[in-house]
Motif scaffolding. Structure first.
Motif, mmCIF file in Angstrom:
data_model
loop_
_atom_site.group_PDB
_atom_site.id
_atom_site.type_symbol
_atom_site.label_atom_id
_atom_site.label_comp_id
_atom_site.label_asym_id
_atom_site.label_seq_id
_atom_site.Cartn_x
_atom_site.Cartn_y
_atom_site.Cartn_z
ATOM 1 N N PRO A 45 33.096 -4.878 1.519
ATOM 2 C CA PRO A 45 31.562 -6.417 2.283
ATOM 3 C C PRO A 45 31.128 -5.738 0.840
ATOM 4 C CG PRO A 45 32.000 -3.504 3.186
ATOM 5 C CD PRO A 45 33.159 -4.025 3.078
ATOM 6 N N LYS A 46 30.886 -7.006 -0.200
ATOM 7 C CA LYS A 46 30.421 -6.617 -1.581
ATOM 8 C C LYS A 46 29.468 -6.067 -1.873
ATOM 9 C CE LYS A 46 30.758 -11.531 -2.156
ATOM 10 N NZ LYS A 46 30.519 -12.753 -2.881
ATOM 11 N N ARG A 47 27.929 -5.970 -0.854
ATOM 12 C CA ARG A 47 26.919 -5.272 -0.982
ATOM 13 C C ARG A 47 27.260 -3.409 -1.170
ATOM 14 N NH1 ARG A 47 27.616 -6.306 4.176
ATOM 15 N NH2 ARG A 47 26.784 -4.779 5.197
ATOM 16 N N ARG A 48 28.825 -2.841 -0.698
ATOM 17 C CA ARG A 48 28.510 -1.318 -0.978
ATOM 18 C C ARG A 48 29.424 -0.942 -1.948
ATOM 19 N NH1 ARG A 48 27.145 1.294 3.550
ATOM 20 N NH2 ARG A 48 28.902 2.621 3.227
ATOM 21 N N VAL A 49 29.814 -2.310 -2.076
ATOM 22 C CA VAL A 49 30.729 -2.016 -3.816
ATOM 23 C C VAL A 49 29.387 -1.509 -4.568
ATOM 24 C CG1 VAL A 49 32.305 -2.854 -5.407
ATOM 25 C CG2 VAL A 49 32.490 -3.354 -3.298
ATOM 26 N N VAL A 50 29.701 -0.313 -5.254
ATOM 27 C CA VAL A 50 28.577 0.106 -6.681
ATOM 28 C C VAL A 50 29.420 -0.298 -8.248
ATOM 29 C CG1 VAL A 50 27.682 2.257 -7.447
ATOM 30 C CG2 VAL A 50 28.191 2.113 -5.532
#
Length: 107
Positions: A45-50
């Motif tokens: 998930p893109k939003r979980r990648v820092v």
């Protein structure tokens, strides 16, 4: 008689000291810090990648290391489409942050 005993002991002591220093030096100076040996198969998930980093050229496999919100680091194949999309999204976000900080400084 005493000087003959000191020389072999000194030689052994110096040899041990030198070999331990050589081992310590070699542990820190050769090879990359992190390499990928297996890749995640499902899209992340893109939003979980820092953040992300590319693996070193010395690694046996070229990979992308994604740092996740929970602190985990996951390896992905840089040639896969979902991986490139996450990288592009993170680059856009970074460019937006840099642009907004530059415009604030010029005000």
């Amino acid at each position: 008689m005493m000087t003959m005993m000191k020389n072999p002991i000194m030689l052994v002591a110096c040899t041990l000291l030198f070999s331990s220093l050589a081992v310590l030096a070699s542990q820190n100076s050769f090879g990359p810090d992190k390499c990928c040996f297996a890749f995640v198969s499902k899209p992340l998930p893109k939003r979980r990648v820092v953040s992300y980093t590319n693996t070193d050229d010395l690694c046996p496999m070229k990979g992308v290391l994604f740092k996740m919100l929970n602190g985990n680091e996951l390896c992905a194949d840089p040639s896969v489409e979902w991986v490139t999309k996450i990288i592009e999204a993170k680059e856009k976000l970074l460019a937006k942050k840099v642009d907004s900080s530059v415009s604030k400084e010029s005000d």
